[in-house]
Write an enzyme that holds these catalytic residues in place. Structure first.
Site, PDB file in Angstrom:
ATOM      1  N   HIS A 150       0.823  -1.213   0.000  1.00 13.62           N
ATOM      2  CA  HIS A 150       0.000   0.000   0.000  1.00 13.62           C
ATOM      3  C   HIS A 150       0.860   1.267   0.000  1.00 13.62           C
ATOM      4  O   HIS A 150       0.429   2.317  -0.450  1.00 13.62           O
ATOM      5  CB  HIS A 150      -0.905   0.031   1.234  1.00 13.62           C
ATOM      6  CG  HIS A 150      -1.712  -1.219   1.422  1.00 13.62           C
ATOM      7  ND1 HIS A 150      -2.674  -1.605   0.519  1.00 13.62           N
ATOM      8  CD2 HIS A 150      -1.683  -2.170   2.382  1.00 13.62           C
ATOM      9  CE1 HIS A 150      -3.225  -2.742   0.931  1.00 13.62           C
ATOM     10  NE2 HIS A 150      -2.635  -3.111   2.048  1.00 13.62           N
ATOM     11  N   HIS A 171       5.502   7.004   6.495  1.00 15.42           N
ATOM     12  CA  HIS A 171       5.180   6.460   5.159  1.00 15.42           C
ATOM     13  C   HIS A 171       4.682   7.595   4.268  1.00 15.42           C
ATOM     14  O   HIS A 171       4.483   8.715   4.739  1.00 15.42           O
ATOM     15  CB  HIS A 171       4.121   5.357   5.288  1.00 15.42           C
ATOM     16  CG  HIS A 171       2.822   5.856   5.832  1.00 15.42           C
ATOM     17  ND1 HIS A 171       2.489   5.751   7.159  1.00 15.42           N
ATOM     18  CD2 HIS A 171       1.787   6.484   5.234  1.00 15.42           C
ATOM     19  CE1 HIS A 171       1.296   6.293   7.338  1.00 15.42           C
ATOM     20  NE2 HIS A 171       0.845   6.751   6.190  1.00 15.42           N
ATOM     21  N   HIS A 193       2.193   8.959   0.723  1.00 14.73           N
ATOM     22  CA  HIS A 193       1.058   8.770  -0.189  1.00 14.73           C
ATOM     23  C   HIS A 193       1.352   9.604  -1.435  1.00 14.73           C
ATOM     24  O   HIS A 193       1.900  10.700  -1.325  1.00 14.73           O
ATOM     25  CB  HIS A 193      -0.238   9.244   0.467  1.00 14.73           C
ATOM     26  CG  HIS A 193      -0.583   8.479   1.715  1.00 14.73           C
ATOM     27  ND1 HIS A 193      -1.381   7.355   1.693  1.00 14.73           N
ATOM     28  CD2 HIS A 193      -0.223   8.675   3.013  1.00 14.73           C
ATOM     29  CE1 HIS A 193      -1.507   6.892   2.941  1.00 14.73           C
ATOM     30  NE2 HIS A 193      -0.814   7.669   3.753  1.00 14.73           N
ATOM     31  N   HIS A 248       3.490  11.052   6.179  1.00 19.94           N
ATOM     32  CA  HIS A 248       2.874  10.871   7.494  1.00 19.94           C
ATOM     33  C   HIS A 248       3.889  10.291   8.467  1.00 19.94           C
ATOM     34  O   HIS A 248       4.533   9.276   8.162  1.00 19.94           O
ATOM     35  CB  HIS A 248       1.670   9.929   7.405  1.00 19.94           C
ATOM     36  CG  HIS A 248       0.491  10.545   6.694  1.00 19.94           C
ATOM     37  ND1 HIS A 248      -0.530   9.805   6.159  1.00 19.94           N
ATOM     38  CD2 HIS A 248       0.191  11.850   6.462  1.00 19.94           C
ATOM     39  CE1 HIS A 248      -1.421  10.632   5.615  1.00 19.94           C
ATOM     40  NE2 HIS A 248      -1.005  11.870   5.777  1.00 19.94           N
ATOM     41  N   THR A 296      -6.203   4.485   6.164  1.00 17.69           N
ATOM     42  CA  THR A 296      -6.286   3.164   5.524  1.00 17.69           C
ATOM     43  C   THR A 296      -7.075   2.238   6.445  1.00 17.69           C
ATOM     44  O   THR A 296      -7.149   2.495   7.655  1.00 17.69           O
ATOM     45  CB  THR A 296      -4.879   2.567   5.317  1.00 17.69           C
ATOM     46  OG1 THR A 296      -4.206   2.509   6.576  1.00 17.69           O
ATOM     47  CG2 THR A 296      -4.071   3.383   4.328  1.00 17.69           C
TER      48      THR A 296
END
Ligand SMILES: *[C@@H]1O[C@H](CO)[C@@H](O)[C@H](O)[C@H]1NC(C)=O
Ligand SMILES: *[C@@H]1O[C@H](CO)[C@@H](O)[C@H](O)[C@H]1NC(C)=O
Length: 394
Positions: free
Chosen positions: A90, A115, A117, A142, A225
């Site tokens: 992801h 992580h 996005h 994040h 998520t």
């Protein structure tokens, strides 16, 4: 009837088993079979009323002067142990050492992981999760922390209100390469497929953050998520971080969401959730719109210098006026007296404003001496005799 009852019981047991293992095993995605719109069918909290991300409408934020600047703790003491970088299908995740944390919140929060996005279409095509006044950034970082004052670990905290604190950093593209982000981007080629893990050199995590940690938006929200637990105190920084177009391209095109043994390779792209309704929630800001928007530190400096120059100018003018008045008064007195011993020239000389060219210190000192000499000469010989001579020392 008995066999039907048994069948129903078995079905129920089977369903329960599936539900219990849902979070780990349901292969959710951003688009497709279990895409964003289906998340809430499998993960009920994804359909909650305090979901993230949100669109921050700046005119509807509420200024809270109690929101202190956030202080990263130990972010720059990364130590010598390598970090682990992981493709979980992801996103790309870096686990953070437990001595890193964040201050400036009502509790101490311990860092867990960071992580990213991102999108798929290059600059200005979206990719961030949060938006500001309806506008997306190109990517979003994040940094996840758990409330280590109230809860023993991440897995417990993530299900509790006030359990997590996530820092959101909007990423935009510009001309310059952001070297801090190369600490991650340079190693993506080692984790191209889902489930791959690599050890990378530890680096200063604070260098990924914007400089201004005092201006941010704060609201209560969720994981973005599945399982979308509504346990996150969000801090979205006002200042955005810049990376180059080439860096964004690497982020958008290097990773796969598919495993290495899967025949169809799927690029890991557009891993951002669409903004969720704010419902009853208020987004607070740590800064007030007007003062925050208009005055940078440079502008404040300019104003201070301007005011100082103004004051000095005014002082010079006042001094000049006072001296001029004094000069004319003296000149008037002397012309009336027609004194022969002290010429009007001496008075004129002593009250004359400083000469135009700037003088160096020794020259200035010389001039003062000259002035004194002229002065004492004009006053009379007795003053010269009275002055102590510097050569005679006991
Ligand atoms: C987290 O803490 C709880 C409660 O103390 C414990 O039951 C659980 O095993 C811990 N989980 C991890 C992953 O350490
Ligand atoms: C978040 O929720 C808590 C109650 O759980 C409340 O005290 C706090 O003020 C809320 N914070 C924001 C920023 O809305």
């Amino acid at each position: 009837m008995d066999s039907l009852g048994l069948f129903i019981l078995l079905m129920l047991l089977c369903f329960q088993w599936t539900a219990a293992h849902a979070a780990d095993e349901i292969p959710w995605t951003y688009k497709g079979l279990v895409g964003q719109t289906e998340w809430s069918d499998y993960f009920p909290e994804c359909g909650g009323t305090s979901q993230s991300p949100v669109d921050v409408v700046t005119t509807q934020t509420k200024y809270d002067p109690g929101l202190m600047p956030l202080t990263p703790l130990g972010y720059d003491q990364h130590g010598n142990r390598p970090f682990s970088l992981y493709n979980n299908g992801h996103t790309a995740v870096i686990e953070l050492p437990e001595w890193m944390g964040i201050g400036g919140l009502p509790w101490l929060f311990t860092a867990v992981q960071l992580h990213l996005h991102w999108g798929s279409g290059g600059p200005s095509q979206g990719g961030s999760e949060h938006t500001i006044n309806g506008l997306s950034a190109d990517a979003e970082l994040h940094v996840v922390h758990y409330n280590s004052e109230l809860y023993p670990n991440m897995s417990t905290a993530m299900m509790k209100r006030d359990g997590l604190a996530v820092l959101g950093i909007l990423i935009v593209t510009g001309e310059e390469t952001n070297l801090a982000f190369n600490n991650i981007l340079n190693y993506l080629s080692r984790i191209r497929h889902a489930d791959q893990k690599a050890f990378i050199p530890a680096f200063d995590v604070q260098s990924l953050l914007p400089k201004d940690l005092g201006r941010y938006y704060r609201y209560n929200g969720s994981l973005t998520t599945p399982p979308c637990y509504q346990s996150v105190i969000w801090s979205l920084f006002h200042e955005r971080v810049q990376i180059s177009k080439a860096q964004l391209l690497r982020l958008e095109t290097l990773l796969y969401s598919s495993k290495s043994d899967e025949p169809d390779r799927m690029l890991l792209q557009d891993n951002y959730r669409t903004t969720q309704p704010l419902n009853h929630r208020v987004v607070f800001s740590s800064f007030s719109a007007e003062s925050g928007k208009e005055l940078s530190s440079g502008e404040v400096t300019a104003i201070v210098i301007g005011v100082m120059c103004g004051c000095v100018g005014l002082a010079v003018i006042v001094r000049f006026i006072v001296k001029t008045i004094r000069f004319f008064t003296l000149l008037h007195l002397e012309t009336v007296a027609v004194n022969s011993s002290t010429s009007s020239w001496d008075v004129l000389h002593n009250n004359r404003p400083a000469p135009m060219p700037r003088l160096k210190e020794p020259e200035k000192a010389k001039e003062i001496k000259l002035d004194v000499a002229l002065n004492s000469a004009s006053v009379g010989e007795k003053k010269e005799e009275a002055s102590p001579s510097p050569q005679t020392e006991p």
